[in-house]
Design an enzyme around this catalytic site. Structure first.
Site, short mmCIF file in Angstrom:
data_model
loop_
_atom_site.label_atom_id
_atom_site.label_comp_id
_atom_site.label_asym_id
_atom_site.label_seq_id
_atom_site.Cartn_x
_atom_site.Cartn_y
_atom_site.Cartn_z
N ASP A 25 32.41 -4.57 -14.39
CA ASP A 25 32.15 -4.96 -15.77
C ASP A 25 31.01 -4.12 -16.32
OD1 ASP A 25 32.54 -6.62 -18.08
OD2 ASP A 25 30.74 -7.72 -17.52
N ASP A 27 28.98 -4.92 -19.92
CA ASP A 27 27.95 -5.70 -20.61
C ASP A 27 27.30 -6.70 -19.66
OD1 ASP A 27 28.26 -4.71 -23.39
OD2 ASP A 27 30.25 -5.56 -23.21
#
Length: 351
Positions: A25, A27
């Site tokens: 991922d 963010d």
């Protein structure tokens, strides 16, 4: 007073050496807004230098992949050994299988939404360009300039029977200033006006994980997922049959992790991405090498010890107690004290 002892075993080699590919991922894991998360860049450069392929898979559909790639390079991520996929691409792939080539699709969100539709052979139509020619679907993704008129248009189209696809339903988005409304918050606004729910393609749904593994060319046992959200990254990894690492550098706090339900529990836990280079400590597990006592529903953390191993042991203790029907304190202040003891307070200050 009752006490419950939980122990944890240590595997000597770095966690990442047990895998050929990493779905990571962005963010809250690699960056928060314009700033890199501490230890993220150097860890990723070490991982790719060692021959591990990385796909950065993000629910944030606001930017085209090349813009994200440029951002990563600006932060110092080495230019080779990785690629970016986002939920706009997953949405476009989903619709391309169901609609005719060049089908008109209303694109709401950042430029990444329209670009993904174009690359998939569809015709993106912005709300401002809607005319009397009907569209066959509407894709709603995150965009910093999304307006009330665009959200209203999504509602009108859905009410008229047009297929509605949401790139993701994350309620919040971590930024350098704190948590901001995510695409899920905007989707929820539309849902208050229409009696319908969108088809969601982003995490925790399998589409983005499948697309990422296709890019990596890896089988399930050879693939590790890393993220900061229990309800998307980790629950999605579990549903896809993939091992996962939850990092506490983004949306999830230690208290959230301690109270995670089985479906959203990670295989591994770490403070940040540097946990990829530390010994793999699966949770829950059992041995006699490290002790954490659960007394009066509170994990009693030793004053000395490796913080990474103690973090694993605290989580294991909480999960074991909850699974056995024993009480675990949900007092926010108590868990904040444990975070400070484990050195997680710096993360809180950096959020």
């Amino acid at each position: 007073m009752t006490g419950e002892i939980t122990t944890i075993s240590v595997r000597a080699e770095p966690l990442i050496t047990g895998y050929r590919g990493l779905i990571c991922d962005l963010d809250g894991v690699v960056y928060r807004g314009a700033n890199a998360v501490p230890h993220a860049v150097e860890t990723l450069n070490r991982v790719t230098a060692d021959g591990i392929s990385v796909v950065f898979a993000t629910n944030n559909a606001s930017r085209p992949p090349e813009d994200v790639e440029s951002h990563l390079r600006t932060l110092g991520v080495a230019p080779h050994g990785w690629s970016v996929v986002n939920s706009s691409q997953a949405a476009a792939a989903y619709l391309a299988k169901r609609l005719g080539r060049r089908a008109r699709v209303c694109a709401v969100g950042g430029p990444g939404v329209a670009q993904a539709l174009t690359e998939a052979g569809l015709t993106p139509i912005r709300v401002a360009d809607l005319d009397d020619t009907p569209v066959e679907a509407v894709v709603q993704g995150l965009g910093i300039d999304v307006t009330w008129s665009e959200l209203a248009a999504v509602g009108y189209l859905v009410g008229a029977g047009v297929s509605w696809v949401a790139t993701n339903v994350d309620l919040t988005l971590p930024t350098q200033y704190g948590e901001a409304p995510g695409n899920g918050a905007l989707v929820a606004l539309v849902q208050t006006a229409v009696n319908a729910a969108p088809h969601v393609v982003g995490k925790p749904q399998p589409a983005l994980f499948d697309l990422s593994r296709f890019r990596l060319g890896t089988d399930q046992p050879d693939t590790l997922v890393c993220g900061d959200r229990l309800e998307t990254d980790i629950e999605g990894a579990n549903s896809a049959g993939l091992d996962s690492l939850l990092v506490l550098s983004g949306a999830c706090r230690l208290r959230d992790l301690a109270f995670a339900e089985r479906a959203s529990r990670p295989t591994y836990v770490a403070t940040d991405l540097s946990g990829l280079l530390a010994p793999g400590l699966p949770v829950p597990t059992s041995s006699r090498e490290l002790l954490v006592e659960l007394t009066d529903a509170v994990p009693r953390v030793p004053h000395r010890g490796d913080n990474g191993k103690l973090l694993q042991a605290v989580v294991t203790a909480a999960w074991a107690a909850r699974d056995d029907g024993r009480a675990v304190s949900d007092d926010v202040g108590i868990w904040e004290k444990i975070e400070r003891r484990l050195g997680l307070v710096q993360l809180d200050q950096a959020r």
